[in-house]
Scaffold this active site. Sequence first.
Site, PDB file in Angstrom:
ATOM      1  N   THR A 163       0.672  -1.218  -0.046  1.00 35.36           N
ATOM      2  CA  THR A 163       0.016   0.044  -0.118  1.00 35.36           C
ATOM      3  C   THR A 163       0.709   1.258  -0.064  1.00 35.36           C
ATOM      4  O   THR A 163       0.902   2.068  -0.818  1.00 35.36           O
ATOM      5  CB  THR A 163      -1.034   0.128   1.104  1.00 35.36           C
ATOM      6  OG1 THR A 163      -1.769  -1.007   1.113  1.00 35.36           O
ATOM      7  CG2 THR A 163      -1.855   1.191   1.367  1.00 35.36           C
TER       8      THR A 163
ATOM      9  N   ASN B 146      -5.246  -9.878  -7.448  1.00 35.98           N
ATOM     10  CA  ASN B 146      -5.598 -10.673  -5.932  1.00 35.98           C
ATOM     11  C   ASN B 146      -6.728 -11.263  -5.936  1.00 35.98           C
ATOM     12  O   ASN B 146      -6.938 -11.866  -5.145  1.00 35.98           O
ATOM     13  CB  ASN B 146      -5.261  -9.350  -5.018  1.00 35.98           C
ATOM     14  CG  ASN B 146      -6.000  -8.181  -5.490  1.00 35.98           C
ATOM     15  OD1 ASN B 146      -5.841  -7.582  -6.380  1.00 35.98           O
ATOM     16  ND2 ASN B 146      -6.807  -7.807  -4.185  1.00 35.98           N
TER      17      ASN B 146
ATOM     18  N   GLN C 215       1.167  -9.952  -5.237  1.00 39.88           N
ATOM     19  CA  GLN C 215       0.663 -11.151  -5.527  1.00 39.88           C
ATOM     20  C   GLN C 215       1.720 -12.119  -6.369  1.00 39.88           C
ATOM     21  O   GLN C 215       1.730 -13.523  -6.396  1.00 39.88           O
ATOM     22  CB  GLN C 215      -0.678 -11.374  -6.142  1.00 39.88           C
ATOM     23  CG  GLN C 215      -1.588 -10.794  -5.207  1.00 39.88           C
ATOM     24  CD  GLN C 215      -2.118 -11.503  -4.059  1.00 39.88           C
ATOM     25  OE1 GLN C 215      -1.966 -12.832  -4.055  1.00 39.88           O
ATOM     26  NE2 GLN C 215      -2.635 -11.121  -3.066  1.00 39.88           N
TER      27      GLN C 215
ATOM     28  N   SER D   1       5.022  -6.813  -0.811  1.00 41.56           N
ATOM     29  CA  SER D   1       5.078  -7.061   0.701  1.00 41.56           C
ATOM     30  C   SER D   1       5.524  -8.400   1.233  1.00 41.56           C
ATOM     31  O   SER D   1       5.646  -9.393   0.513  1.00 41.56           O
ATOM     32  CB  SER D   1       3.523  -6.878   1.369  1.00 41.56           C
ATOM     33  OG  SER D   1       2.899  -5.567   0.950  1.00 41.56           O
TER      34      SER D   1
ATOM     35  N   HIS E 214       4.397  -9.932   3.845  1.00 43.43           N
ATOM     36  CA  HIS E 214       3.427 -11.019   4.094  1.00 43.43           C
ATOM     37  C   HIS E 214       2.497 -11.738   3.522  1.00 43.43           C
ATOM     38  O   HIS E 214       1.921 -12.636   3.782  1.00 43.43           O
ATOM     39  CB  HIS E 214       2.377 -10.257   5.431  1.00 43.43           C
ATOM     40  CG  HIS E 214       1.394  -9.311   4.725  1.00 43.43           C
ATOM     41  ND1 HIS E 214       0.196  -9.637   4.579  1.00 43.43           N
ATOM     42  CD2 HIS E 214       1.370  -8.174   4.128  1.00 43.43           C
ATOM     43  CE1 HIS E 214      -0.542  -8.726   3.839  1.00 43.43           C
ATOM     44  NE2 HIS E 214       0.228  -7.840   3.637  1.00 43.43           N
TER      45      HIS E 214
ATOM     46  N   THR F 258      12.657   5.425  11.452  1.00 41.11           N
ATOM     47  CA  THR F 258      13.934   4.232  11.868  1.00 41.11           C
ATOM     48  C   THR F 258      13.241   2.853  11.340  1.00 41.11           C
ATOM     49  O   THR F 258      12.296   2.617  11.395  1.00 41.11           O
ATOM     50  CB  THR F 258      13.424   4.082  13.476  1.00 41.11           C
ATOM     51  OG1 THR F 258      14.131   5.407  14.021  1.00 41.11           O
ATOM     52  CG2 THR F 258      14.574   3.008  13.999  1.00 41.11           C
TER      53      THR F 258
ATOM     54  N   CYS G  18      -9.982  -6.593   1.356  1.00 36.94           N
ATOM     55  CA  CYS G  18     -10.147  -5.194   1.615  1.00 36.94           C
ATOM     56  C   CYS G  18     -11.777  -4.859   1.019  1.00 36.94           C
ATOM     57  O   CYS G  18     -12.540  -4.144   1.582  1.00 36.94           O
ATOM     58  CB  CYS G  18      -9.376  -4.448   0.729  1.00 36.94           C
ATOM     59  SG  CYS G  18      -7.846  -5.078   0.313  1.00 36.94           S
TER      60      CYS G  18
HETATM   61  C1  LIG Z   1      -2.135  -7.450  -0.560  1.00 34.41           C
HETATM   62  C2  LIG Z   1      -2.109  -6.409  -1.824  1.00 34.41           C
HETATM   63  C3  LIG Z   1      -1.736  -5.148  -1.554  1.00 34.41           C
HETATM   64  C4  LIG Z   1      -1.447  -4.431  -0.186  1.00 34.41           C
HETATM   65  O1  LIG Z   1      -0.539  -4.887   0.412  1.00 34.41           O
HETATM   66  P1  LIG Z   1      -0.256  -4.506   1.875  1.00 34.41           P
HETATM   67  O2  LIG Z   1       0.747  -5.178   2.575  1.00 34.41           O
HETATM   68  O3  LIG Z   1      -1.508  -4.869   2.563  1.00 34.41           O
HETATM   69  O4  LIG Z   1       0.249  -2.850   1.961  1.00 34.41           O
HETATM   70  C5  LIG Z   1      -1.676  -4.237  -2.806  1.00 34.41           C
HETATM   71  N1  LIG Z   1      -1.742  -4.858  -3.866  1.00 34.41           N
HETATM   72  C6  LIG Z   1      -2.065  -5.997  -4.030  1.00 34.41           C
HETATM   73  C7  LIG Z   1      -2.421  -6.816  -5.448  1.00 34.41           C
HETATM   74  C8  LIG Z   1      -2.258  -6.844  -2.861  1.00 34.41           C
HETATM   75  O5  LIG Z   1      -2.527  -8.402  -3.012  1.00 34.41           O
END
Ligand SMILES: *Cc1c(COP(=O)(O)O)cnc(C)c1O
Length: 385
Positions: free
Chosen positions: A74, A153, A181, A201, A203, A242, A328
């Site tokens: 994001t 996604n 993704q 990201s 996660h 930081t 979301c």
């Molecule tokens: C999960 C996702 C995001 C957002 O990622 P965050 O780690 O929540 O900021 C943006 N774009 C896509 C395609 C995603 O799958």
Amino acid sequence: MNFPIYLDNHSTTRLDDRVLEAMLPYLKDNYGNPSSKGHSFGWIAEEAVSNARSLIAKAINASANEIIFTSGTTESNNLAIKGIVGAYSKKKNHLITSAVEHPSVLEVFQLLRNSGFTVSILPVNKYGIIDLNKLRETISEKTLLVSIMMANNEIGTISPIAEIAEICHERSVLFHTDAAQAIGKIDVDVRKINADMISFSAHKNYGPKGIGALYLKKKFPSISLIPQINGGGQERNIRSGTLNVPAIVGFGKAMEITSEALQDENRTIKNLRDKLQMELFTKLDGIYLNGHPEKRLPNNLNISLEGVNIDLLLLELNDLALSTGSACASASPEPSHVLQAIGLNNSLLKSSLRFGLGRFNSKEEIEFTSQRVINAVKKIRAQNK
Ligand SMILES: *Cc1c(COP(=O)(O)O)cnc(C)c1O
């Protein structure tokens, strides 16, 4: 088997134990700030960050100095788009994106449109892919930036990103892609793709939440980005604050594991996905696939089930962790903008289900899942009669 069975890996993934192990020393004894240059706490933290940055760069065939740490995709999307607009808007004021982007791209473009930029939102075909000729026609002398996601996604469709990047560069337009993704699921090599900026990201790949990166291509003349968070000048003055050392270490470890496992792991996951898809499509009528049949993430299955109220279905499937669309979008009652963009009719829009498989799903879990879904759909359809 552990219940509920987790099948929502597009929303987020479970932290890999090896990632947690790598992070722990930096949550305990090694708590230094990498910006502290005068003592060993700082040096240890700085070395850990530098090592993680190299691992992340290596996973996408980038150089370490092309990686800027952020809090996630994001923020990376916001930084890429607003940063470019801030740096170059005096010369060019036209921006292009697609109708199926994540809200962290679409909302930013909406904001820029409201503040006077010309924004083109390209439609997609029934698989969720833009028309490349339409892209060529839409680019003008005024076009500054194109942002098109690598893999969707919700429906998992993979876009021809290298071709899109080439079209942009022929016309001296900057190209950004959201690869949240795609990275870890398909081979992402920045030298082949040739995008100017790539967001991702940790996660989504068994790493911690709240950490991500923006890949910013090193080229001449260099790309200017106006920082969106100002302060102490970390990350080459592009993103102050930081550094989150434990999360960065975890991100590095997650990317290292992912790139080593990439092909084998995704072959296994794809086999499970294909098995699930085959079972559902042979045992159920009125079932439709959303997304491209082949150009699709190996872990994604998005289906519509005719005449099935999806809220009832999810209640029935309370031992499966599934979602109707993106996490979301699930927070709001609005039907998915992605499924709308690929042209689903109103009733199919409200009866779609997304499976997101991952590293920790077993064959037994997928067999259980297909049987559970088949039974639940049949039960709900029988009640409808
Ligand atoms: C999960 C996702 C995001 C957002 O990622 P965050 O780690 O929540 O900021 C943006 N774009 C896509 C395609 C995603 O799958």
